[in-house]
Structure formats: structure tokens, C-alpha cells
Design a protein around this motif. Structure first.
Motif, short mmCIF file in Angstrom:
data_model
loop_
_atom_site.label_atom_id
_atom_site.label_comp_id
_atom_site.label_asym_id
_atom_site.label_seq_id
_atom_site.Cartn_x
_atom_site.Cartn_y
_atom_site.Cartn_z
N VAL A 192 0.81 -1.02 -0.19
CA VAL A 192 -0.42 -0.15 0.46
C VAL A 192 0.74 0.96 -0.23
CG1 VAL A 192 -1.77 1.32 1.22
CG2 VAL A 192 -2.34 -0.86 0.83
N ARG A 193 1.71 0.95 1.13
CA ARG A 193 2.29 2.39 0.70
C ARG A 193 3.04 2.33 -0.60
NH1 ARG A 193 4.98 3.64 5.66
NH2 ARG A 193 3.40 3.82 7.26
N GLN A 194 3.58 2.10 -1.32
CA GLN A 194 4.36 1.77 -2.61
C GLN A 194 3.29 1.99 -3.35
OE1 GLN A 194 5.63 -2.46 -4.26
NE2 GLN A 194 6.95 -2.06 -2.20
N MET A 195 2.48 1.95 -3.32
CA MET A 195 1.28 2.47 -4.08
C MET A 195 0.86 3.76 -3.95
SD MET A 195 -1.51 -0.52 -3.73
CE MET A 195 -3.01 -0.55 -4.55
N ILE A 196 1.05 4.47 -2.84
CA ILE A 196 1.05 5.60 -2.80
C ILE A 196 1.97 6.72 -2.71
CG2 ILE A 196 0.67 7.59 -0.68
CD1 ILE A 196 -1.16 5.36 0.86
N ASN A 197 3.23 5.95 -2.70
CA ASN A 197 4.81 6.60 -2.73
C ASN A 197 4.29 6.84 -4.78
OD1 ASN A 197 5.49 6.88 -0.69
ND2 ASN A 197 6.71 5.09 -0.47
N THR A 198 4.27 5.90 -5.09
CA THR A 198 4.29 5.84 -7.38
C THR A 198 3.29 7.34 -7.09
OG1 THR A 198 5.06 4.09 -7.08
CG2 THR A 198 3.38 4.71 -8.48
N THR A 199 1.71 7.01 -5.87
CA THR A 199 0.91 8.12 -7.28
C THR A 199 1.54 9.54 -6.79
OG1 THR A 199 -0.77 6.98 -6.54
CG2 THR A 199 -1.60 9.25 -6.63
N THR A 200 2.59 9.50 -5.26
CA THR A 200 2.32 10.49 -4.96
C THR A 200 3.77 11.19 -5.85
OG1 THR A 200 2.25 10.65 -2.96
CG2 THR A 200 3.48 12.10 -2.86
N GLN A 201 4.64 10.79 -6.57
CA GLN A 201 5.60 11.12 -7.51
C GLN A 201 5.32 11.88 -8.40
OE1 GLN A 201 8.94 11.01 -6.47
NE2 GLN A 201 8.46 11.51 -4.09
N THR A 202 3.91 10.63 -8.88
CA THR A 202 3.99 10.83 -9.48
C THR A 202 3.40 12.63 -9.74
OG1 THR A 202 2.46 9.03 -10.75
CG2 THR A 202 1.93 10.70 -11.78
N GLN A 203 2.46 12.93 -8.41
CA GLN A 203 1.77 14.10 -8.56
C GLN A 203 3.21 15.34 -8.53
OE1 GLN A 203 -1.25 14.07 -9.35
NE2 GLN A 203 -2.33 14.69 -7.49
N LEU A 204 4.28 14.92 -7.97
CA LEU A 204 5.24 15.71 -7.63
C LEU A 204 5.69 15.88 -8.85
CD1 LEU A 204 6.93 14.11 -4.52
CD2 LEU A 204 5.70 16.55 -4.64
N HIS A 205 5.94 15.42 -9.88
CA HIS A 205 6.58 15.40 -11.67
C HIS A 205 5.76 15.90 -12.07
CE1 HIS A 205 9.85 12.42 -11.19
NE2 HIS A 205 10.02 12.53 -12.01
N LEU A 206 4.14 16.10 -12.08
CA LEU A 206 3.19 16.92 -12.29
C LEU A 206 2.93 18.71 -12.17
CD1 LEU A 206 0.05 14.15 -12.69
CD2 LEU A 206 1.06 15.02 -14.84
N GLU A 207 3.31 18.42 -11.13
CA GLU A 207 3.43 19.78 -10.51
C GLU A 207 4.99 20.21 -11.18
OE1 GLU A 207 3.20 19.93 -6.06
OE2 GLU A 207 1.58 18.70 -5.82
N GLN A 208 5.68 19.96 -11.08
CA GLN A 208 7.78 20.29 -11.42
C GLN A 208 7.20 20.70 -13.19
OE1 GLN A 208 10.34 17.40 -11.08
NE2 GLN A 208 9.91 17.69 -8.65
N THR A 209 6.49 19.80 -13.53
CA THR A 209 5.99 20.11 -15.56
C THR A 209 5.10 21.31 -15.21
OG1 THR A 209 6.12 18.26 -15.36
CG2 THR A 209 5.72 19.17 -17.45
N GLU A 210 4.03 21.18 -14.37
CA GLU A 210 3.32 22.36 -14.71
C GLU A 210 3.91 24.09 -14.77
OE1 GLU A 210 -1.11 23.52 -11.82
OE2 GLU A 210 0.89 22.57 -11.17
N LYS A 211 5.10 24.24 -13.59
CA LYS A 211 5.06 25.30 -13.11
C LYS A 211 6.46 25.97 -14.50
CE LYS A 211 6.56 24.55 -8.03
NZ LYS A 211 7.00 24.32 -7.37
#
Length: 222
Positions: A192-211
Motif C-alpha cells: 500500500v505504501r508503494q502504491m501511495i508513493n507511486t501516486t505521490t511521485q507522479t503528482q510531484l512530477h506533474l507539479e514540476q512540469t506545471e510550473k
């Protein structure tokens, strides 16, 4: 032998000078007009390319916003599941009862990551027909940084996004849960932690690209 240079009358020399001056002015005017037309063409091509690229980046930015919203919604149930089972473990709840709790919450045990498809057609055309070279340097630098960020993010999704996720184990646990077979709660929490981390990392990359994409757009579009 004796030669005499013919004498030109004053008015003939004046007429020649005027005629010569007219020719020179005509040539200079033609060259200036050609350069003006070329500059106007370049300016129009640069403006058109910029308009198309900005429209493409706005569309990509909207897709990024949508993906972030979807991922945030999908992350909620996983976080709730994680918190619930952690609470059971910390309270010393027997594994049998924890498995019953997992069974009741199995609908939350889902990894669903949304990722936008970044369009690049407008940028590719601008580069191919060289109109990008006529865009002012500062704007071109921002455009280039935005598309570079999109490429890097897409590369991460393609090659690295799932490296921290043990997908076969996730599928095995899901199968055991669906069949009603008991599982180890700690092992379950790890996945479950792996799944959460995968989603969280995806969000971080989206935020960086968004900027980077936001920085490439005109101020009134940010």
C-alpha cells in the motif's frame, strides 16, 4: 597621333547624374523593400508560431490540472486504507481481525494513476519550418524549457515511475484478498505504501512540469 577628349555639356552631365541617382535610389529602395517584406514575413511567422505553441501549452496545462485532480481523488482511498490498517497494527489487533478489516476495505486497494498525453505538434512544426528561430530569445527560451520539462516527465513515467512498485506482489495480494485468503498485514501495508508513493511521485512530477508550462505562457494566462 593626336586625340581630343569630347567635352560634355553641363546639362548633359547633370542629366547623367540625375539618371544615375535615380538608378541607385531605385536599387536601394528595392533592397530596402525586400528586407522589409522579409522581416514582416519573419515577424508574422513568429507570431503565428507563438500563438500555436501557447495554445498547445494551455491545452497541456489543462490536462495536467485534470490529471492532478484525478490522482488526488484516487489517492484518498489508498491513504484511508493505509491509515486504517496502521491503526489496527498499532493497537495490536489480531491478524485475523485485520484481515477482516482489509476485506471490508478491499475496494480502496486500487492503484490508478492518471497521466496527460503532452501534445507537441505546434512546437515540432515551429522547429521544422524554422519559425521558432524568429521568436524573440526570451520567449523561445521559455517555450523550450516547457517542452523539455514535458519530455523529462514523460520519460520518467515511461521508464522510472514503477521502479519502486512491486507490481507482481500487488497483483498477488489483490488476488488473495478477492479469494478471501488471509494475508500478512505488514506485507500488505508495504505494498500500500508503494502504491501511495507511486501516486505521490507522479503528482510531484506533474507539479514540476506545471510550473515550467505556466512560466512559458504570457503573464495574463498564468
Amino acid at each position: 597621333m593626336h586625340f581630343e577628349v569630347p567635352k560634355l555639356r553641363k546639362h548633359s552631365l547633370k542629366e547623367f547624374s540625375q539618371h544615375y541617382l535615380m538608378i541607385v535610389l531605385s536599387i536601394l529602395t528595392a533592397l530596402g523593400l525586400e528586407q522589409w517584406i522579409e522581416r514582416a514575413h519573419h515577424r508574422h511567422a513568429a507570431e503565428y508560431a507563438s500563438t500555436q505553441v501557447e495554445a498547445e501549452l494551455r491545452s497541456n496545462l489543462n490536462d495536467i490540472h485534470t490529471s492532478k485532480q484525478v490522482n488526488a481523488q484516487n489517492l484518498g482511498p489508498l491513504t484511508e486504507l493505509n491509515d486504517a490498517i496502521i491503526a489496527d497494527v498499532r493497537k495490536g489487533v489480531p491478524d485475523k481481525l485485520i484481515n477482516q478489516h482489509i476485506q471490508s476495505l478491499q475496494g480502496k486497494f486500487v492503484l490508478s494513476v492518471n497521466w496527460p498525453t503532452f501534445a507537441t505538434q505546434a512546437w515540432d512544426v515551429a522547429v521544422a519550418n524554422q519559425s521558432a528561430a524568429w521568436i524573440d530569445t526570451a520567449t523561445l527560451r521559455r517555450f523550450s524549457a516547457a517542452y523539455a520539462a514535458q519530455r523529462e516527465a514523460a520519460t520518467w513515467v515511461t521508464h522510472d515511475s514503477m521502479l519502486a512498485l512491486d507490481a507482481p506482489r500487488m497483483v498477488l495480494l489483490r488476488t488473495r484478498i478477492q479469494l478471501g485468503v488471509d494475508i500478512d498485514p505488514i506485507e500488505f501495508l508495504g505494498v500500500v505504501r508503494q502504491m501511495i508513493n507511486t501516486t505521490t511521485q507522479t503528482q510531484l512530477h506533474l507539479e514540476q512540469t506545471e510550473k515550467q508550462v505556466v512560466a512559458a505562457l504570457p503573464v495574463n494566462d498564468r
